[in-house]
Design a protein around this motif. Structure first.
Motif, PDB file in Angstrom:
ATOM      1  N   LYS A  28       0.826  -1.216   0.000  1.00 20.14           N
ATOM      2  CA  LYS A  28       0.000   0.000   0.000  1.00 20.14           C
ATOM      3  C   LYS A  28       0.860   1.265   0.000  1.00 20.14           C
ATOM      4  O   LYS A  28       0.551   2.232  -0.679  1.00 20.14           O
ATOM      5  N   HIS A  29       1.943   1.254   0.760  1.00 20.04           N
ATOM      6  CA  HIS A  29       2.745   2.468   0.947  1.00 20.04           C
ATOM      7  C   HIS A  29       3.965   2.561   0.047  1.00 20.04           C
ATOM      8  O   HIS A  29       4.521   3.645  -0.121  1.00 20.04           O
ATOM      9  N   ASN A  30       4.424   1.452  -0.502  1.00 20.05           N
ATOM     10  CA  ASN A  30       5.640   1.448  -1.323  1.00 20.05           C
ATOM     11  C   ASN A  30       5.323   1.227  -2.792  1.00 20.05           C
ATOM     12  O   ASN A  30       4.309   0.620  -3.131  1.00 20.05           O
ATOM     13  N   LYS A  31       6.243   1.696  -3.626  1.00 19.01           N
ATOM     14  CA  LYS A  31       6.136   1.455  -5.069  1.00 19.01           C
ATOM     15  C   LYS A  31       6.854   0.168  -5.453  1.00 19.01           C
ATOM     16  O   LYS A  31       6.777  -0.261  -6.584  1.00 19.01           O
ATOM     17  N   GLU A  32       7.605  -0.387  -4.484  1.00 21.70           N
ATOM     18  CA  GLU A  32       8.437  -1.572  -4.709  1.00 21.70           C
ATOM     19  C   GLU A  32       9.442  -1.320  -5.825  1.00 21.70           C
ATOM     20  O   GLU A  32       9.752  -2.186  -6.629  1.00 21.70           O
ATOM     21  N   SER A  33       9.978  -0.095  -5.821  1.00 21.08           N
ATOM     22  CA  SER A  33      10.984   0.309  -6.806  1.00 21.08           C
ATOM     23  C   SER A  33      12.383  -0.132  -6.397  1.00 21.08           C
ATOM     24  O   SER A  33      13.307  -0.097  -7.204  1.00 21.08           O
ATOM     25  N   ILE A  34      12.526  -0.538  -5.153  1.00 29.22           N
ATOM     26  CA  ILE A  34      13.802  -1.007  -4.614  1.00 29.22           C
ATOM     27  C   ILE A  34      13.598  -2.450  -4.171  1.00 29.22           C
ATOM     28  O   ILE A  34      12.624  -2.751  -3.475  1.00 29.22           O
ATOM     29  N   ILE A  69      24.622   3.521   9.872  1.00 33.24           N
ATOM     30  CA  ILE A  69      24.878   4.959   9.758  1.00 33.24           C
ATOM     31  C   ILE A  69      23.535   5.672   9.763  1.00 33.24           C
ATOM     32  O   ILE A  69      22.661   5.365   8.936  1.00 33.24           O
ATOM     33  N   HIS A  70      23.380   6.618  10.667  1.00 35.58           N
ATOM     34  CA  HIS A  70      22.131   7.380  10.702  1.00 35.58           C
ATOM     35  C   HIS A  70      22.119   8.388   9.559  1.00 35.58           C
ATOM     36  O   HIS A  70      23.050   9.187   9.423  1.00 35.58           O
ATOM     37  N   VAL A  71      21.081   8.334   8.709  1.00 31.49           N
ATOM     38  CA  VAL A  71      20.948   9.306   7.622  1.00 31.49           C
ATOM     39  C   VAL A  71      19.661  10.109   7.747  1.00 31.49           C
ATOM     40  O   VAL A  71      19.502  11.126   7.087  1.00 31.49           O
ATOM     41  N   GLY A  72      18.739   9.639   8.583  1.00 29.65           N
ATOM     42  CA  GLY A  72      17.489  10.365   8.790  1.00 29.65           C
ATOM     43  C   GLY A  72      16.564  10.293   7.596  1.00 29.65           C
ATOM     44  O   GLY A  72      16.851   9.644   6.583  1.00 29.65           O
ATOM     45  N   TYR A  73      15.474  10.996   7.746  1.00 25.40           N
ATOM     46  CA  TYR A  73      14.467  11.034   6.682  1.00 25.40           C
ATOM     47  C   TYR A  73      14.067  12.478   6.380  1.00 25.40           C
ATOM     48  O   TYR A  73      14.229  12.940   5.270  1.00 25.40           O
ATOM     49  N   VAL A  93      22.165  -1.413   2.348  1.00 18.77           N
ATOM     50  CA  VAL A  93      20.816  -1.770   2.787  1.00 18.77           C
ATOM     51  C   VAL A  93      20.295  -0.606   3.614  1.00 18.77           C
ATOM     52  O   VAL A  93      20.936  -0.168   4.569  1.00 18.77           O
ATOM     53  N   VAL A  94      19.153  -0.102   3.211  1.00 21.80           N
ATOM     54  CA  VAL A  94      18.502   0.997   3.918  1.00 21.80           C
ATOM     55  C   VAL A  94      17.350   0.401   4.721  1.00 21.80           C
ATOM     56  O   VAL A  94      16.645  -0.489   4.230  1.00 21.80           O
ATOM     57  N   TYR A  95      17.175   0.882   5.954  1.00 20.08           N
ATOM     58  CA  TYR A  95      16.053   0.413   6.766  1.00 20.08           C
ATOM     59  C   TYR A  95      15.453   1.569   7.554  1.00 20.08           C
ATOM     60  O   TYR A  95      16.074   2.619   7.729  1.00 20.08           O
ATOM     61  N   CYS A  96      14.236   1.349   7.992  1.00 24.63           N
ATOM     62  CA  CYS A  96      13.551   2.269   8.898  1.00 24.63           C
ATOM     63  C   CYS A  96      12.760   1.387   9.861  1.00 24.63           C
ATOM     64  O   CYS A  96      13.197   0.285  10.184  1.00 24.63           O
ATOM     65  N   SER A  97      11.603   1.839  10.300  1.00 21.08           N
ATOM     66  CA  SER A  97      10.805   1.023  11.225  1.00 21.08           C
ATOM     67  C   SER A  97      10.256  -0.208  10.527  1.00 21.08           C
ATOM     68  O   SER A  97      10.377  -1.322  11.030  1.00 21.08           O
ATOM     69  N   LEU A  98       9.628  -0.008   9.360  1.00 22.43           N
ATOM     70  CA  LEU A  98       8.976  -1.107   8.647  1.00 22.43           C
ATOM     71  C   LEU A  98       9.427  -1.281   7.197  1.00 22.43           C
ATOM     72  O   LEU A  98       9.182  -2.318   6.605  1.00 22.43           O
ATOM     73  N   GLY A  99      10.033  -0.264   6.620  1.00 25.14           N
ATOM     74  CA  GLY A  99      10.466  -0.360   5.226  1.00 25.14           C
ATOM     75  C   GLY A  99       9.783   0.631   4.310  1.00 25.14           C
ATOM     76  O   GLY A  99       9.851   0.486   3.092  1.00 25.14           O
ATOM     77  N   SER A 102      12.404   4.025   4.307  1.00 29.12           N
ATOM     78  CA  SER A 102      13.660   3.552   3.720  1.00 29.12           C
ATOM     79  C   SER A 102      13.569   3.411   2.201  1.00 29.12           C
ATOM     80  O   SER A 102      14.561   3.613   1.505  1.00 29.12           O
ATOM     81  N   GLU A 103      12.386   3.093   1.687  1.00 25.22           N
ATOM     82  CA  GLU A 103      12.261   3.012   0.230  1.00 25.22           C
ATOM     83  C   GLU A 103      12.490   4.380  -0.400  1.00 25.22           C
ATOM     84  O   GLU A 103      13.155   4.491  -1.438  1.00 25.22           O
ATOM     85  N   THR A 104      11.969   5.428   0.219  1.00 26.54           N
ATOM     86  CA  THR A 104      12.156   6.784  -0.297  1.00 26.54           C
ATOM     87  C   THR A 104      13.639   7.153  -0.334  1.00 26.54           C
ATOM     88  O   THR A 104      14.135   7.683  -1.329  1.00 26.54           O
ATOM     89  N   ILE A 105      14.342   6.853   0.755  1.00 28.31           N
ATOM     90  CA  ILE A 105      15.775   7.157   0.815  1.00 28.31           C
ATOM     91  C   ILE A 105      16.530   6.306  -0.208  1.00 28.31           C
ATOM     92  O   ILE A 105      17.401   6.815  -0.927  1.00 28.31           O
TER      93      ILE A 105
END
Length: 164
Positions: A28-34, A69-73, A93-99, A102-105
């Motif tokens: 629902k929230h991702n484009k699955e581009s990564i 490494i913290h990169v923030g959003y 590999v980029v991560y956040c709480s759920l993914g 992180s897809e945006t980054i």
């Protein structure tokens, strides 16, 4: 609708919010581009990729993956990544709480030429749910996990939920 039926319906619906609904949430929230990398895949890698944490600093300080490494959003700057990681072939590999964040980054990285970037499926929540270690601001293993918000905390099944 009678109360008993309603109660059974609610319980059944809530119990269905498991891995399948994580998949639905991400769809629902991702484009699955990564491409996703799954927790078990990342855990088994002998050569660790560079891990980028796309959450905000208070979240990172409570809990993060080892050597991330913290990169923030909100205030993410692609230039800082280009200085720290000049080789666009580096496995990241980029991560956040759920993914989701992180897809945006990861998309930002892809747009400037990074070609070996993956998004951690289920993020740090899924990592912790698999009983894998997370670290606090002093780099000590912690059971505390920043749960982002009360609404999103339902995805955290293990650890002590912490909020700002």
């Amino acid at each position: 609708m009678n109360r008993t039926f309603f109660y059974i319906f609610v319980c059944f619906t809530i119990s269905g919010f498991s891995q399948n609904n994580l998949k639905s949430l991400l769809k629902k929230h991702n484009k699955e581009s990564i491409p996703y990398i799954y927790v078990k895949q990342l855990e088994k890698q002998t050569i660790r990729p560079i891990l980028l944490d796309a959450r905000e600093l208070p979240e990172y300080k409570i809990s993060h993956l080892k050597n991330a490494i913290h990169v923030g959003y909100d205030k993410f700057k692609i230039e800082s990544i280009q200085k720290k990681i000049p080789d666009t072939n580096t496995k990241i590999v980029v991560y956040c709480s759920l993914g989701i964040r992180s897809e945006t980054i990861a998309d930002s990285l892809k747009k400037v030429g990074y070609n070996n970037v993956e998004n951690l499926y289920g993020g740090i929540f899924e990592w912790k749910n698999n009983n894998l270690p997370i670290y606090n601001s002093t780099e000590k293993v912690t059971d505390s996990i920043h749960a982002f918000s009360k609404a999103w905390s339902k995805w955290v099944k293990k650890g002590v939920k912490v909020y700002d």
